[in-house]
Design an enzyme around this catalytic site. Structure first.
Site, PDB file in Angstrom:
ATOM      1  N   HIS A 148       5.460   0.507  -0.398  1.00  0.00           N
ATOM      2  CA  HIS A 148       6.669   0.024  -1.367  1.00  0.00           C
ATOM      3  C   HIS A 148       7.709  -0.144  -0.538  1.00  0.00           C
ATOM      4  O   HIS A 148       7.737  -0.322   0.803  1.00  0.00           O
ATOM      5  CB  HIS A 148       6.633   1.273  -2.218  1.00  0.00           C
ATOM      6  CG  HIS A 148       6.820   2.645  -1.725  1.00  0.00           C
ATOM      7  ND1 HIS A 148       7.723   2.918  -0.856  1.00  0.00           N
ATOM      8  CD2 HIS A 148       5.954   3.561  -1.729  1.00  0.00           C
ATOM      9  CE1 HIS A 148       7.490   4.168  -0.519  1.00  0.00           C
ATOM     10  NE2 HIS A 148       6.559   4.553  -1.082  1.00  0.00           N
ATOM     11  N   GLY A 177      10.274   1.781  -0.038  1.00  0.00           N
ATOM     12  CA  GLY A 177      10.487   2.702   1.048  1.00  0.00           C
ATOM     13  C   GLY A 177      10.108   2.493   2.427  1.00  0.00           C
ATOM     14  O   GLY A 177      10.811   2.622   3.203  1.00  0.00           O
ATOM     15  N   HIS A 178       8.780   2.369   2.414  1.00  0.00           N
ATOM     16  CA  HIS A 178       8.344   1.787   3.629  1.00  0.00           C
ATOM     17  C   HIS A 178       8.592   0.506   4.312  1.00  0.00           C
ATOM     18  O   HIS A 178       8.934   0.686   5.390  1.00  0.00           O
ATOM     19  CB  HIS A 178       6.726   1.606   3.353  1.00  0.00           C
ATOM     20  CG  HIS A 178       5.859   2.729   3.023  1.00  0.00           C
ATOM     21  ND1 HIS A 178       5.415   2.471   1.646  1.00  0.00           N
ATOM     22  CD2 HIS A 178       5.426   3.738   3.430  1.00  0.00           C
ATOM     23  CE1 HIS A 178       4.562   3.595   1.505  1.00  0.00           C
ATOM     24  NE2 HIS A 178       4.744   4.548   2.517  1.00  0.00           N
ATOM     25  N   GLN A 184      -4.895  16.166   6.431  1.00  0.00           N
ATOM     26  CA  GLN A 184      -3.588  16.780   5.783  1.00  0.00           C
ATOM     27  C   GLN A 184      -3.472  16.915   4.512  1.00  0.00           C
ATOM     28  O   GLN A 184      -2.346  17.414   3.516  1.00  0.00           O
ATOM     29  CB  GLN A 184      -2.457  15.719   6.189  1.00  0.00           C
ATOM     30  CG  GLN A 184      -2.357  14.642   5.551  1.00  0.00           C
ATOM     31  CD  GLN A 184      -1.074  13.644   6.092  1.00  0.00           C
ATOM     32  OE1 GLN A 184      -1.228  13.166   7.216  1.00  0.00           O
ATOM     33  NE2 GLN A 184      -0.220  13.368   5.353  1.00  0.00           N
ATOM     34  N   GLY A 231      10.772   8.593   7.154  1.00  0.00           N
ATOM     35  CA  GLY A 231      11.727   8.582   6.055  1.00  0.00           C
ATOM     36  C   GLY A 231      12.385  10.027   5.785  1.00  0.00           C
ATOM     37  O   GLY A 231      11.633  11.205   5.870  1.00  0.00           O
ATOM     38  N   LYS A 240      13.017  11.102   3.071  1.00  0.00           N
ATOM     39  CA  LYS A 240      12.321  11.694   1.664  1.00  0.00           C
ATOM     40  C   LYS A 240      11.149  12.902   2.211  1.00  0.00           C
ATOM     41  O   LYS A 240      11.156  13.869   1.374  1.00  0.00           O
ATOM     42  CB  LYS A 240      11.269  10.615   1.379  1.00  0.00           C
ATOM     43  CG  LYS A 240      10.341  10.773   0.362  1.00  0.00           C
ATOM     44  CD  LYS A 240      10.676  10.643  -1.188  1.00  0.00           C
ATOM     45  CE  LYS A 240       9.747  11.137  -2.119  1.00  0.00           C
ATOM     46  NZ  LYS A 240       8.244  11.085  -1.599  1.00  0.00           N
ATOM     47  N   SER A 265       7.586   6.578  -4.126  1.00  0.00           N
ATOM     48  CA  SER A 265       6.582   7.266  -3.470  1.00  0.00           C
ATOM     49  C   SER A 265       5.297   6.536  -3.856  1.00  0.00           C
ATOM     50  O   SER A 265       5.394   5.921  -5.069  1.00  0.00           O
ATOM     51  CB  SER A 265       6.565   8.525  -3.970  1.00  0.00           C
ATOM     52  OG  SER A 265       5.277   9.272  -3.764  1.00  0.00           O
TER      53      SER A 265
HETATM   54  P1  AMP Z   1       3.367   7.957   3.462  1.00  0.00           P
HETATM   55  O1  AMP Z   1       2.871   6.656   3.472  1.00  0.00           O
HETATM   56  O2  AMP Z   1       3.803   8.417   2.161  1.00  0.00           O
HETATM   57  O3  AMP Z   1       2.968   8.803   4.342  1.00  0.00           O
HETATM   58  O4  AMP Z   1       4.817   7.660   4.016  1.00  0.00           O
HETATM   59  C1  AMP Z   1       5.275   6.698   5.283  1.00  0.00           C
HETATM   60  C2  AMP Z   1       6.546   6.863   5.737  1.00  0.00           C
HETATM   61  O5  AMP Z   1       7.343   6.333   4.909  1.00  0.00           O
HETATM   62  C3  AMP Z   1       7.105   8.378   6.125  1.00  0.00           C
HETATM   63  O6  AMP Z   1       7.893   8.640   7.108  1.00  0.00           O
HETATM   64  C4  AMP Z   1       7.864   8.669   4.567  1.00  0.00           C
HETATM   65  O7  AMP Z   1       8.936   9.646   4.762  1.00  0.00           O
HETATM   66  C5  AMP Z   1       8.456   7.375   4.426  1.00  0.00           C
HETATM   67  N1  AMP Z   1       8.880   7.231   2.982  1.00  0.00           N
HETATM   68  C6  AMP Z   1       7.925   7.227   2.117  1.00  0.00           C
HETATM   69  N2  AMP Z   1       8.826   7.215   0.931  1.00  0.00           N
HETATM   70  C7  AMP Z   1      10.053   6.754   1.291  1.00  0.00           C
HETATM   71  C8  AMP Z   1      11.141   6.541   0.475  1.00  0.00           C
HETATM   72  N3  AMP Z   1      11.425   6.608  -0.790  1.00  0.00           N
HETATM   73  N4  AMP Z   1      12.294   6.434   1.370  1.00  0.00           N
HETATM   74  C9  AMP Z   1      12.410   6.549   2.548  1.00  0.00           C
HETATM   75  N5  AMP Z   1      11.300   6.349   3.364  1.00  0.00           N
HETATM   76  C10 AMP Z   1       9.980   6.830   2.649  1.00  0.00           C
END
Ligand code: AMP
Length: 274
Positions: A31, A33-34, A58, A144, A146, A182
């Site tokens: 998304h 964020g990524h 995890q 992130g 987050k 998320s």
């Molecule tokens: P994930 O795929 O949920 O493991 O997230 C991968 C990376 O993207 C991690 O470093 C998260 O902290 C970051 N991330 C996920 N959601 C967000 C967001 N809304 N804003 C910024 N970074 C994010």
């Protein structure tokens, strides 16, 4: 863009790169964020590696490992358009062998808040991030804010194990309503989408109180819990310093306010850096 599904393919693909490598590890279902991490990494490095790996170690027993959203085709397209050089999508067999040597989260910081509610989660997270950082050979890796506690623990791991990589914290990306993006937001149904906004609203309330001069942690938490009544279950509201030590008074420039709550099916987390 080269798609590498094995360690060998990744090592081969890396031979084609010359210059600095930026790395963004993810679990996919990408998304904005990524994408903000990917864009920043693209700008700050000669080359960019993104990994997509839903890491089983995890997830705790009973968590959403099997149902975690997987969107390989869309993710591949997004990475291609974002200028990713190598997309690493390994199988579990590629990443793990039986009876592995494990690293563990620190006894205090790794077992409070997220670590208390999800015991073992950070052990698995650190194990896979250590592997991925080593494999990527990156100069800079992007995470992130987050996942603030995750970010703090990865930063500590890199320090404690003298790993040669910069951990770059990236700002939280939100939708227009304030909901922190998320991959798990797709689980929200009907009115849950509205109720989920109480997490970011509670943080906004806290921020307003601080701006009005309120520094007392208990007073701020109490107000936040009022706003969080819209959630189904609040797991924690915490106010800590940037090293995750509990605070009695807000320290401007050194505080993180965190919240975790269930709204419908997903367990949501959010935080604010003050
Ligand atoms: P994930 O795929 O949920 O493991 O997230 C991968 C990376 O993207 C991690 O470093 C998260 O902290 C970051 N991330 C996920 N959601 C967000 C967001 N809304 N804003 C910024 N970074 C994010």
């Amino acid at each position: 863009m080269i798609i590498a599904r094995t360690i060998e393919a990744l090592q081969e693909a890396k031979k084609t790169l010359q210059g600095s490598i930026g790395f963004v590890p993810t679990m996919g279902a990408l998304h904005h964020g990524h994408l903000s991490l990917i864009r920043q990494a693209r700008e700050e490095n000669d080359h960019l590696i993104v990994s997509i790996f839903v890491n089983p170690t995890q997830f705790l027993e009973g968590e959403d490992l099997d149902s975690y959203p997987r969107r390989e085709e869309a993710d591949t397209r997004i990475c291609e358009l974002a200028g990713v050089d190598i997309l690493f999508m390994p199988s579990i067999d590629q990443m793990y062998e039986a009876d592995e040597l494990c690293i563990g989260a620190p006894a205090v910081r790794g077992y409070i808040l997220e670590g208390e509610k999800r015991p073992g989660h950070f052990d698995g997270m650190l194990q896979v991030v250590m592997k991925l950082l080593n494999l990527s050979g990156a100069a800079n890796a992007y995470f992130g804010k987050k996942d603030a506690q995750q970010l703090a623990l990865i930063t500590q791991m890199v320090k404690n194990y003298f790993m040669d990589v910069n951990i770059i914290p990236c700002e939280i990306v939100r939708d227009d309503n304030g909901l922190a993006l998320s991959s798990r937001n797709v689980y929200l149904e009907g009115d849950e989408k509205n109720r989920a906004l109480c997490l970011s609203r509670s943080l906004k309330r806290a921020s307003k109180m601080v701006m009005a001069g309120e520094l007392d942690v208990e007073a701020i938490k109490k107000e936040m819990l009022e706003v969080l009544k819209e959630a189904d279950t609040v797991e924690y509201v915490a106010i800590v310093d940037r090293e995750f030590n509990a605070l009695e008074k807000i320290e401007i420039g050194n505080t993180i306010i965190l919240v975790a709550a269930w709204v419908g099916k997903p367990r949501l987390i959010d935080n604010l850096w003050i």
